[in-house]
Design a protein around this motif. Structure first.
Motif, PDB file in Angstrom:
ATOM      1  N   GLY A 283       7.508  -2.880   5.099  1.00 29.31           N
ATOM      2  CA  GLY A 283       7.428  -2.343   3.746  1.00 29.31           C
ATOM      3  C   GLY A 283       7.371  -3.369   2.630  1.00 29.31           C
ATOM      4  N   LYS A 284       7.413  -4.642   2.951  1.00 24.98           N
ATOM      5  CA  LYS A 284       7.445  -5.688   1.917  1.00 24.98           C
ATOM      6  C   LYS A 284       6.137  -5.788   1.142  1.00 24.98           C
ATOM      7  N   ARG A 285       5.073  -5.284   1.691  1.00 27.14           N
ATOM      8  CA  ARG A 285       3.778  -5.376   1.014  1.00 27.14           C
ATOM      9  C   ARG A 285       3.287  -4.012   0.538  1.00 27.14           C
ATOM     10  N   ALA A 286       4.234  -3.100   0.333  1.00 25.75           N
ATOM     11  CA  ALA A 286       3.883  -1.760  -0.160  1.00 25.75           C
ATOM     12  C   ALA A 286       3.121  -1.915  -1.474  1.00 25.75           C
ATOM     13  N   GLY A 287       2.027  -1.189  -1.605  1.00 28.97           N
ATOM     14  CA  GLY A 287       1.227  -1.244  -2.815  1.00 28.97           C
ATOM     15  C   GLY A 287       0.208  -2.368  -2.843  1.00 28.97           C
ATOM     16  N   SER A 288       0.285  -3.290  -1.910  1.00 30.55           N
ATOM     17  CA  SER A 288      -0.691  -4.375  -1.848  1.00 30.55           C
ATOM     18  C   SER A 288      -2.007  -3.818  -1.307  1.00 30.55           C
ATOM     19  N   PRO A 289      -3.122  -4.236  -1.902  1.00 31.97           N
ATOM     20  CA  PRO A 289      -4.410  -3.718  -1.414  1.00 31.97           C
ATOM     21  C   PRO A 289      -4.631  -4.044   0.065  1.00 31.97           C
ATOM     22  N   GLU A 290      -5.418  -3.202   0.692  1.00 31.20           N
ATOM     23  CA  GLU A 290      -5.747  -3.422   2.097  1.00 31.20           C
ATOM     24  C   GLU A 290      -6.605  -4.671   2.243  1.00 31.20           C
ATOM     25  N   SER A 291      -6.303  -5.447   3.270  1.00 34.87           N
ATOM     26  CA  SER A 291      -7.137  -6.605   3.610  1.00 34.87           C
ATOM     27  C   SER A 291      -8.285  -6.150   4.491  1.00 34.87           C
TER      28      SER A 291
ATOM     29  N   PHE B  70      -0.847  -3.750   9.306  1.00 35.07           N
ATOM     30  CA  PHE B  70      -1.041  -3.178   7.980  1.00 35.07           C
ATOM     31  C   PHE B  70      -0.056  -2.037   7.696  1.00 35.07           C
ATOM     32  N   PRO B  71       0.012  -0.996   8.527  1.00 34.52           N
ATOM     33  CA  PRO B  71       0.947   0.095   8.194  1.00 34.52           C
ATOM     34  C   PRO B  71       2.415  -0.363   8.240  1.00 34.52           C
TER      35      PRO B  71
END
Length: 146
Positions: free
Chosen positions: A77-85, A28-29
């Motif tokens: 960093g490709k999923r920056a801003g995507s909600p946490e799963s 995630f991070p």
């Protein structure tokens, strides 16, 4: 990690469960770009993949361990801003020979698509967590929002 050969099945199942959460807590991070962009931040994930590791992605692409390393590295960093799963519906089934089948959903609040992962894992004292990932199949499904 030295694994006690006398561990009970429930203790081994607990190791598998911990590994699923450990993996996500590192991924995630990394994928959101909030960890350091260093090999040390992501290499523990790679180190837990068996030499024969294969993954089938949601788009049907099949990757080997080496290919998956390139994918992991490129996801920084490709999923920056995507909600946490959130990991939900985790089930772990012991199989003969210290193998385990882990199946779980990854859901995001307010998103109707969920990812369903199934993973074949095994107890492996050469893996940093004591568990190695052998095969993962990812799929994506619609879900009803409450």
């Amino acid at each position: 990690m030295a694994i006690n050969p006398t561990l009970s099945t429930s203790d081994k199942t607990a190791l598998v469960k911990a590994e699923v959460y450990r993996w996500y807590n590192l991924f995630f991070p990394w994928s959101r770009g909030v960890s350091s962009q260093s090999e040390g931040a992501i290499k523990p994930l790679y180190d837990a993949l068996s030499s024969e590791f294969r993954v089938v992605l949601t788009d049907g692409q099949i990757m080997s361990r080496a290919d998956y390393w390139e994918r992991l590295w490129g996801l920084y960093g490709k999923r920056a801003g995507s909600p946490e799963s959130h990991i939900t519906n985790l089930s772990i089934t012991p199989l003969p020979g210290d193998f385990f089948l882990a199946v779980f959903d990854l859901v995001k609040d307010g998103i109707t698509k969920k990812k369903v992962d199934s993973a074949l894992m095994r107890v492996d004292q050469n893996s940093p967590s004591g568990i190695s990932w052998i095969y993962v199949h990812e799929s994506e499904h619609e879900r009803a929002l409450a």
